[in-house]
Scaffold this motif. Structure first.
Motif, PDB file in Angstrom:
ATOM      1  N   HIS A   1      94.502   9.726  67.571  1.00 13.49           N
ATOM      2  CA  HIS A   1      94.173  10.446  66.341  1.00 13.49           C
ATOM      3  C   HIS A   1      93.624  11.797  66.774  1.00 13.49           C
ATOM      4  O   HIS A   1      93.414  12.024  67.980  1.00 13.49           O
ATOM      5  CB  HIS A   1      93.145   9.660  65.513  1.00 13.49           C
ATOM      6  CG  HIS A   1      92.010   9.110  66.317  1.00 13.49           C
ATOM      7  ND1 HIS A   1      90.979   9.910  66.792  1.00 13.49           N
ATOM      8  CD2 HIS A   1      91.766   7.857  66.792  1.00 13.49           C
ATOM      9  CE1 HIS A   1      90.140   9.161  67.494  1.00 13.49           C
ATOM     10  NE2 HIS A   1      90.594   7.910  67.517  1.00 13.49           N
TER      11      HIS A   1
ATOM     12  N   ASN B   1      93.536  12.883  70.884  1.00 13.52           N
ATOM     13  CA  ASN B   1      94.960  13.108  70.622  1.00 13.52           C
ATOM     14  C   ASN B   1      95.885  12.688  71.765  1.00 13.52           C
ATOM     15  O   ASN B   1      97.107  12.718  71.615  1.00 13.52           O
ATOM     16  CB  ASN B   1      95.224  14.556  70.192  1.00 13.52           C
ATOM     17  CG  ASN B   1      95.067  15.569  71.327  1.00 13.52           C
ATOM     18  OD1 ASN B   1      95.119  15.231  72.509  1.00 13.52           O
ATOM     19  ND2 ASN B   1      94.884  16.832  70.967  1.00 13.52           N
TER      20      ASN B   1
ATOM     21  N   VAL C   1      90.311  18.780  58.174  1.00 13.56           N
ATOM     22  CA  VAL C   1      91.413  17.952  57.678  1.00 13.56           C
ATOM     23  C   VAL C   1      91.476  18.009  56.154  1.00 13.56           C
ATOM     24  O   VAL C   1      92.549  18.185  55.562  1.00 13.56           O
ATOM     25  CB  VAL C   1      91.253  16.487  58.160  1.00 13.56           C
ATOM     26  CG1 VAL C   1      92.329  15.596  57.550  1.00 13.56           C
ATOM     27  CG2 VAL C   1      91.309  16.405  59.680  1.00 13.56           C
TER      28      VAL C   1
ATOM     29  N   LEU D   1      97.118  13.297  58.604  1.00 18.73           N
ATOM     30  CA  LEU D   1      96.951  12.676  59.924  1.00 18.73           C
ATOM     31  C   LEU D   1      98.200  11.923  60.350  1.00 18.73           C
ATOM     32  O   LEU D   1      98.548  11.914  61.541  1.00 18.73           O
ATOM     33  CB  LEU D   1      95.744  11.733  59.904  1.00 18.73           C
ATOM     34  CG  LEU D   1      94.392  12.399  59.602  1.00 18.73           C
ATOM     35  CD1 LEU D   1      93.293  11.354  59.522  1.00 18.73           C
ATOM     36  CD2 LEU D   1      94.048  13.461  60.643  1.00 18.73           C
TER      37      LEU D   1
ATOM     38  N   TYR E   1     100.967  14.492  61.207  1.00 20.41           N
ATOM     39  CA  TYR E   1     100.658  15.094  62.512  1.00 20.41           C
ATOM     40  C   TYR E   1     101.321  14.316  63.640  1.00 20.41           C
ATOM     41  O   TYR E   1     101.950  14.902  64.537  1.00 20.41           O
ATOM     42  CB  TYR E   1      99.137  15.129  62.679  1.00 20.41           C
ATOM     43  CG  TYR E   1      98.631  15.419  64.078  1.00 20.41           C
ATOM     44  CD1 TYR E   1      98.807  16.661  64.670  1.00 20.41           C
ATOM     45  CD2 TYR E   1      97.952  14.433  64.807  1.00 20.41           C
ATOM     46  CE1 TYR E   1      98.330  16.936  65.946  1.00 20.41           C
ATOM     47  CE2 TYR E   1      97.468  14.688  66.073  1.00 20.41           C
ATOM     48  CZ  TYR E   1      97.660  15.940  66.648  1.00 20.41           C
ATOM     49  OH  TYR E   1      97.185  16.192  67.916  1.00 20.41           O
TER      50      TYR E   1
ATOM     51  N   ILE F   1      94.616  21.023  64.058  1.00 23.34           N
ATOM     52  CA  ILE F   1      94.382  19.586  64.247  1.00 23.34           C
ATOM     53  C   ILE F   1      94.145  19.277  65.728  1.00 23.34           C
ATOM     54  O   ILE F   1      93.256  18.480  66.067  1.00 23.34           O
ATOM     55  CB  ILE F   1      95.558  18.763  63.680  1.00 23.34           C
ATOM     56  CG1 ILE F   1      95.670  18.972  62.171  1.00 23.34           C
ATOM     57  CG2 ILE F   1      95.365  17.276  63.983  1.00 23.34           C
ATOM     58  CD1 ILE F   1      96.901  18.365  61.541  1.00 23.34           C
TER      59      ILE F   1
END
Length: 320
Positions: free
Chosen positions: A189, A193, A235, A250, A253, A290
């Motif tokens: 996440h 990442n 976000v 999310l 992404y 992000i």
């Protein structure tokens, strides 16, 4: 909902829908309805595991949707995972047959080694010592992998992979594999990442699958005051600008990165919301914003196995 979900091609030529439904922490009594709703909405990828203790209910929903003619078995991509107490090579086939029986299926599309740590064999999935640490088994995950390959040869599973493996552990597997792992499923996440591990896997033609892509807000060990990814202002402001929800941002992404993503929910409205991510794109600037959230913020530490020789997150010099 008529959406043609993009598919990711594995190194064995087979494909997997890039978006699936996760079933971790989906309780019996809730999960069957969630899986049925997901299939009705258009999901064709269901991610589960023996350890989730809900595979019978997942199987009931699949059986019902096949019976209703909503889907055929071959339309679905179903994943399960080998738990740590079954790593000994002679137990691997027994374990997959338990999952197949619970799910009511003849084969799995994907079977993963859930964690690299082998725990003491037996009926207790978490054998702990008096310090609360997992009691290890002597089994080596390299030998476990060789037993996983036999499952493919026997037609019990179509593809095999790993979960929660770091780069060193993956390399050990690749050095002996006659069948390469098709994916490495890891926590992924914006706070974690996994860009280095993603690139490591990509260079070796192994896909990355993101679990807890929304930051696992319902994790039982969360402490008051810990950051909440879905409420992060970077976000939420992006979601407002694009007229989407934070969860949709999310999930999108990961899709734009080419990462397979398996958000979990038991709420029909959220399952549908999580699926409605194919009508917009994130800009390069959005992706950069992000990516800037990354802080090595691991939320799933597998703490009972922290002293295990094969715990994947214990060495800071290794790419996780």
């Amino acid at each position: 909902m008529s959406v043609n979900v993009p598919r990711v091609k594995f190194n064995n030529g087979l494909t997997c829908p890039i978006l699936g439904l996760g079933t971790w922490q989906s309780n019996p009594g809730e999960v069957s309805r969630a899986v049925a709703d997901a299939i009705d909405i258009g999901y064709r990828h269901i991610d589960g595991a023996h350890l989730y203790f809900n595979e019978k209910e997942v199987g009931e929903a699949i059986k019902e949707k096949i019976k209703q003619g909503v889907v055929k078995r071959e339309d679905l991509f179903v994943t399960s995972k080998l738990w740590n107490t079954y790593h000994r090579p002679d137990l691997v086939e027994k374990a997959v047959k338990i999952s197949l029986s619970d799910l009511g299926l003849d084969y799995l599309d994907l079977y993963l080694i859930h964690w690299p740590m082998a725990y003491k064999e037996g009926d207790n999935p978490f054998p702990l010592d008096d310090k609360g640490l997992a009691i290890p088994s002597d089994a080596d995950y390299v030998d476990t992998w060789k037993a996983m390959e036999k499952l493919v040869q026997k037609g019990l599973v179509k593809s095999i992979g790993v979960s929660n493996f770091n780069s060193v552990q993956l390399t050990r597997i690749l050095n002996v594999a006659t069948i390469k792992p098709v994916t490495n499923q890891v926590e992924c996440h914006p706070y974690l990442n996994q860009e280095k591990l993603f690139q490591f896997c990509k260079e070796r033609d192994i896909t990355l699958t993101a679990y807890s892509p929304l930051g696992s807000p319902q994790r039982p060990w969360a402490k008051p005051g810990e950051p909440h990814l879905l409420e992060d202002p970077r976000v939420t402001s992006m979601a407002k600008r694009l007229n989407k929800t934070p969860a949709q941002i999310l999930i999108r992404y990961q899709i734009e990165r080419g990462v397979i993503v398996i958000p979990k929910s038991v709420s029909k409205s959220r399952i549908e919301e999580n699926f409605n991510v194919f009508d917009f794109e994130l800009s390069k600037k959005d992706i950069e914003i992000i990516n800037s959230l990354d802080c090595n913020g691991r939320l799933i530490p597998q703490s009972e196995g922290r002293a295990h020789r094969d715990h994947p997150f214990s060495n800071p010099d290794i790419v996780f």
